[in-house]
Design an enzyme around this catalytic site. Structure first.
Site, short mmCIF file in Angstrom:
data_model
loop_
_atom_site.label_atom_id
_atom_site.label_comp_id
_atom_site.label_asym_id
_atom_site.label_seq_id
_atom_site.Cartn_x
_atom_site.Cartn_y
_atom_site.Cartn_z
N GLU A 69 0.81 -1.23 0.00
CA GLU A 69 0.00 0.00 0.00
C GLU A 69 0.84 1.28 0.00
O GLU A 69 0.36 2.34 0.40
CB GLU A 69 -0.94 0.00 1.20
CG GLU A 69 -1.99 -1.10 1.12
CD GLU A 69 -3.12 -0.83 2.08
OE1 GLU A 69 -4.20 -0.44 1.61
OE2 GLU A 69 -2.92 -1.00 3.30
N HIS A 88 -0.67 5.32 7.92
CA HIS A 88 -1.82 4.49 7.53
C HIS A 88 -1.95 3.35 8.52
O HIS A 88 -0.97 2.69 8.84
CB HIS A 88 -1.64 3.92 6.13
CG HIS A 88 -2.64 2.85 5.81
ND1 HIS A 88 -3.97 3.13 5.60
CD2 HIS A 88 -2.52 1.50 5.74
CE1 HIS A 88 -4.63 1.99 5.39
NE2 HIS A 88 -3.76 0.98 5.47
N HIS A 90 -4.92 0.42 10.68
CA HIS A 90 -6.23 -0.22 10.81
C HIS A 90 -6.67 -0.09 12.26
O HIS A 90 -7.29 -0.99 12.81
CB HIS A 90 -6.14 -1.69 10.40
CG HIS A 90 -5.38 -1.92 9.13
ND1 HIS A 90 -4.55 -2.98 8.92
CD2 HIS A 90 -5.35 -1.17 7.98
CE1 HIS A 90 -4.03 -2.92 7.70
NE2 HIS A 90 -4.48 -1.81 7.11
N HIS A 158 -11.64 -1.08 6.13
CA HIS A 158 -10.18 -1.24 6.03
C HIS A 158 -9.45 -0.50 7.15
O HIS A 158 -8.84 -1.12 8.00
CB HIS A 158 -9.76 -0.75 4.64
CG HIS A 158 -8.28 -0.80 4.40
ND1 HIS A 158 -7.73 -0.52 3.18
CD2 HIS A 158 -7.23 -1.07 5.22
CE1 HIS A 158 -6.41 -0.64 3.24
NE2 HIS A 158 -6.08 -0.96 4.47
MN MN Z 1 -4.07 -1.09 5.08
#
Ligand code: MN
Length: 228
Positions: A69, A88, A90, A158
């Site tokens: 990603e 980034h 979760h 996500h």
């Molecule tokens: Mn991710």
């Protein structure tokens, strides 16, 4: 180095676990950024850091692969010259706000950076059924478009991505994004919530941004990274 420290802080605070990543733009080359090779953030050490260009290609000597990603980072840096660092994750308390119609809003001054609205990126709108990952440049562009001028974007089913002008600020915001989500969920059980007004959010964000280093120093020590 600060990026190694950022990885450890985010792991220690529970924002990332085996997954999630943090990057920082190179001050002397705005078209490049540093990010770890594909691995758990808590385990990142100096030699694991890669230098990538905005196509997501490693430009250093290392042949190690970075995260699938990485396009999240590359395309946000391309779209947002004001952004110096990106997280980034979760982080769990945020997830419910990406899949329901309840907006994530600033519940206290520490998360004033959320401002009036936090956009939600629905990958299904971009490509239909997928594995939910931002695994190529067009998806990175779509996510960056959805982020717009905000400091955070939720990703349905996500996770979330937050930006800052500095690495310290991006880490600070990632930590307080998760805390805000938890507190908002708690408060909603008690009754209707009075959030920060737009004016309060603006003033509080300006004040809190002056205090980011205090949190960084504490969290680095707690993560065992207070030396060097
Ligand atoms: Mn991710």
């Amino acid at each position: 180095m600060d990026l190694v420290r950022a990885n450890h802080i985010l792991a220690d605070k529970g924002v990332v676990d085996a997954f999630g990543h943090v990057s920082v733009r190179l001050p002397e080359r705005s078209d490049r950024f540093l990010i770890a090779r594909s691995m758990a953030p808590a385990l990142v050490r100096g030699p694991d850091i890669l230098e990538l260009d905005l196509s997501g290609t490693s430009v250093g000597r290392s042949v190690a692969k970075s995260y699938v990603e990485r396009f999240i980072h590359a395309e946000i840096y391309r779209a947002r010259p004001d952004v110096g660092a990106i997280v980034h994750s979760h982080s769990p308390a945020v997830i419910p706000f990406g899949v329901t119609s309840t907006a994530l809003r600033p519940i206290f001054h520490m998360s004033a950076f959320l401002g009036e609205r936090t956009p939600i990126f629905d990958i299904h709108d971009a490509v239909g059924d997928s594995d939910m990952l931002i695994r190529n440049a067009p998806l990175g562009v779509a996510l960056a478009d959805c982020l717009g001028t905000s400091n955070a974007v939720l990703q349905r089913g996500h996770g979330s991505t937050v930006v800052g002008t500095t690495l310290q600020e991006a880490v600070f915001r990632a930590v307080y994004l998760e805390i805000n989500a938890r507190l908002q969920t708690d408060a909603a059980r008690l009754g209707p919530i009075t959030f920060l007004s737009a004016g309060e959010a603006e003033l509080a964000d300006a004040a809190v941004r002056q205090q980011v280093d205090r949190a960084w120093d504490l969290w680095a020590q707690a993560a065992g990274d207070h030396h060097g």
